[in-house]
Design a protein around this motif. Structure first.
Motif, PDB file in Angstrom:
ATOM      1  N   ASP A 102       0.804  -1.217   0.000  1.00 39.33           N
ATOM      2  CA  ASP A 102       0.000   0.000   0.000  1.00 39.33           C
ATOM      3  C   ASP A 102       0.840   1.272   0.000  1.00 39.33           C
ATOM      4  O   ASP A 102       0.309   2.369   0.095  1.00 39.33           O
ATOM      5  CB  ASP A 102      -0.940   0.009   1.212  1.00 39.33           C
ATOM      6  N   PRO A 104       2.523   4.275  -1.614  1.00 40.52           N
ATOM      7  CA  PRO A 104       2.241   4.946  -2.897  1.00 40.52           C
ATOM      8  C   PRO A 104       3.522   5.324  -3.646  1.00 40.52           C
ATOM      9  O   PRO A 104       3.919   6.500  -3.670  1.00 40.52           O
ATOM     10  CB  PRO A 104       1.444   6.180  -2.479  1.00 40.52           C
ATOM     11  N   LEU A 112       4.663   6.281  -6.691  1.00 41.66           N
ATOM     12  CA  LEU A 112       4.075   6.795  -7.924  1.00 41.66           C
ATOM     13  C   LEU A 112       5.107   7.612  -8.701  1.00 41.66           C
ATOM     14  O   LEU A 112       6.229   7.851  -8.233  1.00 41.66           O
ATOM     15  CB  LEU A 112       2.860   7.675  -7.581  1.00 41.66           C
ATOM     16  N   LYS A 163      -0.529  13.428  -6.240  1.00 45.56           N
ATOM     17  CA  LYS A 163      -1.867  12.850  -6.267  1.00 45.56           C
ATOM     18  C   LYS A 163      -2.309  12.646  -7.716  1.00 45.56           C
ATOM     19  O   LYS A 163      -2.185  13.537  -8.554  1.00 45.56           O
ATOM     20  CB  LYS A 163      -2.845  13.767  -5.531  1.00 45.56           C
ATOM     21  N   PRO A 206       1.409   4.560 -10.821  1.00 50.81           N
ATOM     22  CA  PRO A 206       2.465   3.826 -10.094  1.00 50.81           C
ATOM     23  C   PRO A 206       3.675   3.576 -10.982  1.00 50.81           C
ATOM     24  O   PRO A 206       3.578   3.483 -12.203  1.00 50.81           O
ATOM     25  CB  PRO A 206       1.770   2.517  -9.708  1.00 50.81           C
TER      26      PRO A 206
END
Length: 320
Positions: free
Chosen positions: A88, A90, A92, A116, A120
């Motif tokens: 989990d 992030p 990215l 945001k 990924p």
């Protein structure tokens, strides 16, 4: 013989049970734990204090650990660090990795910078060895504060050495004496200004008054300019109109004179070509007549009126 066979059988059963217990424990651990993802990081800097099992954080939150550390075979300038993080986490596009050191000697891998809505970080399909050389996604790096300082330390030392040399060359005995003289002159100038303080204050006051008077004079000049503009608008404009009329009349007179000259030009040409030569001849004849009359008058004065009717009498001759 049978006892030995029973012992072997018991041992085999025990080993099988232990193996099953180990597999069951691993399965339970996987069920109770969270899935992990692996990533490669290629650091082009020292990774002192980083070791297998070192902590991996994401924005300061513990998220995984270091799996392995090794020099990259393709380029020894880089250190390849394999990390594993929670599923989990992030990771990215925009996420970067930094080695964060500490005074205790241990270092951690810090991840941050995700945006945001970003995608990924994954390996492309089909696999590209230039993007994922070891089959797992690669997280880009950035230098941390301590790492940047350590990497720039040689340049800083070189610049400090250069600065020290220049300061040494600047602060020679001669320059120090010059600087001391400048400071002494500055002190004397400061003392002189302090002594002249009242005079300077009076000069400033007079300057303020002069500026005020200049402002008033400027205002008066502005008023005078407005008055002059009104005078020009009221008095000079009629005069200019009269002058324009006079110029127009003079121009008309000049045109009339030109026409008269043009009309008299044939008579003037005839006078200059015919009358003037005759007048010149008459003047010459008059001059000749006047000369003759002068000669007659002179002769009468010298010889009398008889000289006009008789010949000139010769003088008597007397012999010796």
């Amino acid at each position: 013989m049978e006892t030995r066979s029973n012992h072997v059988l018991v041992g085999a059963v025990v080993l099988i049970l232990l193996a099953m217990l180990a597999l069951f424990t691993v399965w339970i651990a996987r069920l109770g734990g969270t899935a992990e993802k692996e990533y490669d990081i290629f650091f082009r800097q020292s990774v002192d204090g980083l070791a297998r099992g070192s902590q991996v954080t994401y924005s300061g939150v513990p998220s995984g650990q270091v799996k392995s550390i090794a020099l990259w075979k393709n380029d020894p300038q880089y250190v390849r660090v394999r990390i594993s993080v929670n599923d989990d986490t992030p990771v990215l596009d925009g996420t970067t990795a930094t080695v964060i050191g500490s005074f205790t000697g241990t270092s951690t891998v810090s991840l941050d910078g995700a945006r945001k809505g970003a995608r990924p970080i994954t390996c492309p399909e089909p696999p590209n060895p230039n993007v994922c050389p070891y089959g797992v996604p690669v997280i880009p790096t950035k230098q941390g504060g301590i790492g940047a300082i350590l990497n720039s330390a040689p340049q800083l030392l070189e610049r400090l050495s250069t600065l020290t040399e220049r300061l040494t060359g600047l602060l020679t005995d001669r320059n120090q004496a010059s600087i001391a003289g400048i400071l002494d002159n500055t002190n004397r100038l400061t003392d002189a200004l302090a002594d002249r303080g009242p005079e300077i204050a009076a000069t400033l006051a007079q300057t303020r008054i002069a500026i005020q008077q200049a402002g008033e004079a400027s205002k008066q000049i502005g008023d005078l300019a407005q008055t002059t503009n009104g005078l020009l608008a009221n008095d000079v404009q009629p005069t200019i109109q009269n002058l324009n009329g006079a110029i127009a009349s003079a121009q008309q007179s000049a045109e009339t004179l030109n026409a008269a000259v043009n009309d008299a030009r044939p008579g003037l040409q005839a006078f200059s070509k015919q009358t003037m030569p005759e007048a010149n001849r008459l003047i010459r004849d008059l001059r000749t007549t006047a000369a003759a009359l002068s000669a007659v008058a002179e002769k009468v004065d010298q010889q009398g009126a008889s000289s006009l009717i008789g010949a000139q009498k010769l003088p008597d001759y007397k012999g010796k």
